[in-house]
Design a protein around this motif. Sequence first.
Motif, mmCIF file in Angstrom:
data_model
loop_
_atom_site.group_PDB
_atom_site.id
_atom_site.type_symbol
_atom_site.label_atom_id
_atom_site.label_comp_id
_atom_site.label_asym_id
_atom_site.label_seq_id
_atom_site.Cartn_x
_atom_site.Cartn_y
_atom_site.Cartn_z
ATOM 1 N N HIS A 112 -15.510 -37.461 10.998
ATOM 2 C CA HIS A 112 -16.092 -36.508 11.937
ATOM 3 C C HIS A 112 -17.091 -37.214 12.865
ATOM 4 O O HIS A 112 -17.109 -36.956 14.082
ATOM 5 N N LEU A 113 -17.904 -38.086 12.301
ATOM 6 C CA LEU A 113 -18.876 -38.818 13.112
ATOM 7 C C LEU A 113 -18.185 -39.673 14.174
ATOM 8 O O LEU A 113 -18.660 -39.760 15.310
ATOM 9 N N LEU A 114 -17.070 -40.296 13.810
ATOM 10 C CA LEU A 114 -16.354 -41.090 14.803
ATOM 11 C C LEU A 114 -15.837 -40.198 15.933
ATOM 12 O O LEU A 114 -15.851 -40.590 17.095
ATOM 13 N N GLY A 115 -15.427 -38.983 15.603
ATOM 14 C CA GLY A 115 -15.030 -38.025 16.631
ATOM 15 C C GLY A 115 -16.178 -37.673 17.555
ATOM 16 O O GLY A 115 -16.007 -37.562 18.777
ATOM 17 N N VAL A 116 -17.364 -37.522 17.005
ATOM 18 C CA VAL A 116 -18.549 -37.235 17.824
ATOM 19 C C VAL A 116 -18.884 -38.446 18.700
ATOM 20 O O VAL A 116 -19.251 -38.291 19.870
ATOM 21 N N CYS A 117 -18.718 -39.649 18.148
ATOM 22 C CA CYS A 117 -18.939 -40.870 18.944
ATOM 23 C C CYS A 117 -17.972 -40.910 20.118
ATOM 24 O O CYS A 117 -18.342 -41.323 21.226
ATOM 25 N N SER A 118 -16.753 -40.480 19.887
ATOM 26 C CA SER A 118 -15.757 -40.411 20.956
ATOM 27 C C SER A 118 -16.249 -39.499 22.081
ATOM 28 O O SER A 118 -16.134 -39.829 23.264
ATOM 29 N N LEU A 119 -16.807 -38.366 21.719
ATOM 30 C CA LEU A 119 -17.343 -37.438 22.723
ATOM 31 C C LEU A 119 -18.505 -38.054 23.496
ATOM 32 O O LEU A 119 -18.635 -37.843 24.703
ATOM 33 N N THR A 120 -19.340 -38.824 22.805
ATOM 34 C CA THR A 120 -20.479 -39.462 23.464
ATOM 35 C C THR A 120 -20.009 -40.518 24.456
ATOM 36 O O THR A 120 -20.518 -40.598 25.579
ATOM 37 N N VAL A 121 -19.032 -41.328 24.051
ATOM 38 C CA VAL A 121 -18.485 -42.329 24.976
ATOM 39 C C VAL A 121 -17.844 -41.616 26.170
ATOM 40 O O VAL A 121 -18.005 -42.036 27.319
ATOM 41 N N ALA A 122 -17.137 -40.523 25.915
ATOM 42 C CA ALA A 122 -16.528 -39.752 27.008
ATOM 43 C C ALA A 122 -17.591 -39.206 27.955
ATOM 44 O O ALA A 122 -17.390 -39.195 29.176
ATOM 45 N N SER A 123 -18.727 -38.780 27.421
ATOM 46 C CA SER A 123 -19.787 -38.260 28.291
ATOM 47 C C SER A 123 -20.382 -39.376 29.148
ATOM 48 O O SER A 123 -20.750 -39.145 30.304
ATOM 49 N N LEU A 124 -20.459 -40.600 28.606
ATOM 50 C CA LEU A 124 -20.907 -41.733 29.412
ATOM 51 C C LEU A 124 -19.914 -41.999 30.541
ATOM 52 O O LEU A 124 -20.309 -42.233 31.688
ATOM 53 N N LEU A 125 -18.627 -41.949 30.208
ATOM 54 C CA LEU A 125 -17.589 -42.141 31.223
ATOM 55 C C LEU A 125 -17.689 -41.099 32.331
ATOM 56 O O LEU A 125 -17.620 -41.435 33.515
ATOM 57 N N ASP A 126 -17.831 -39.848 31.947
ATOM 58 C CA ASP A 126 -17.937 -38.771 32.931
ATOM 59 C C ASP A 126 -19.145 -38.956 33.838
ATOM 60 O O ASP A 126 -19.065 -38.731 35.047
ATOM 61 N N ALA A 127 -20.253 -39.358 33.250
ATOM 62 C CA ALA A 127 -21.477 -39.509 34.039
ATOM 63 C C ALA A 127 -21.385 -40.688 35.004
ATOM 64 O O ALA A 127 -21.878 -40.615 36.120
#
Length: 151
Positions: A112-127
């Motif tokens: 689950h934590l790795l999934g949350v890390c995926s979301l964080t990396v995606a948010s960096l990409l979006d920004a």
Amino acid sequence: MSNEEAQFESFKVSLGVFMERTNALLDRILCDEENKSHLIPLVPWISEVMATAMEREFVEQVALAYWSRMGMTATSSPARLKLLELDGLSAAIAQSLDGAPKDGPASFAQTHLLGVCSLTVASLLDAIGDMFPLVRGILRSNLDAIDVALS
């Protein structure tokens, strides 16, 4: 050092620690030979992508790209929130890996934590957007590596 410079340095450190701990978590999940054996051919690529994402120069480029795109200052809410997010995830990853078995299936919390890390990396990409193609490409590969490990 001004307050903004100190905040930016804190952001770079937090981002670097987050990338390192995400890599450690990814390694732990890939050690699950029973459930992840289908990924063995991709492990060298995943390792290379994650190693690139942890290089100091790359971390600095991501931090600078994110910081400049978001128009961050030492007092901006996005800066404080992103720092809290990176630090909180880094602490959660460290806690999930401490005392956990080194092999065998990863725990639900680790996956689950790795999934949350995926979301964080995606948010960096979006920004970051399209302004920094090299940084964006490496971050995109990093996100792909995480998603592959979650498959």
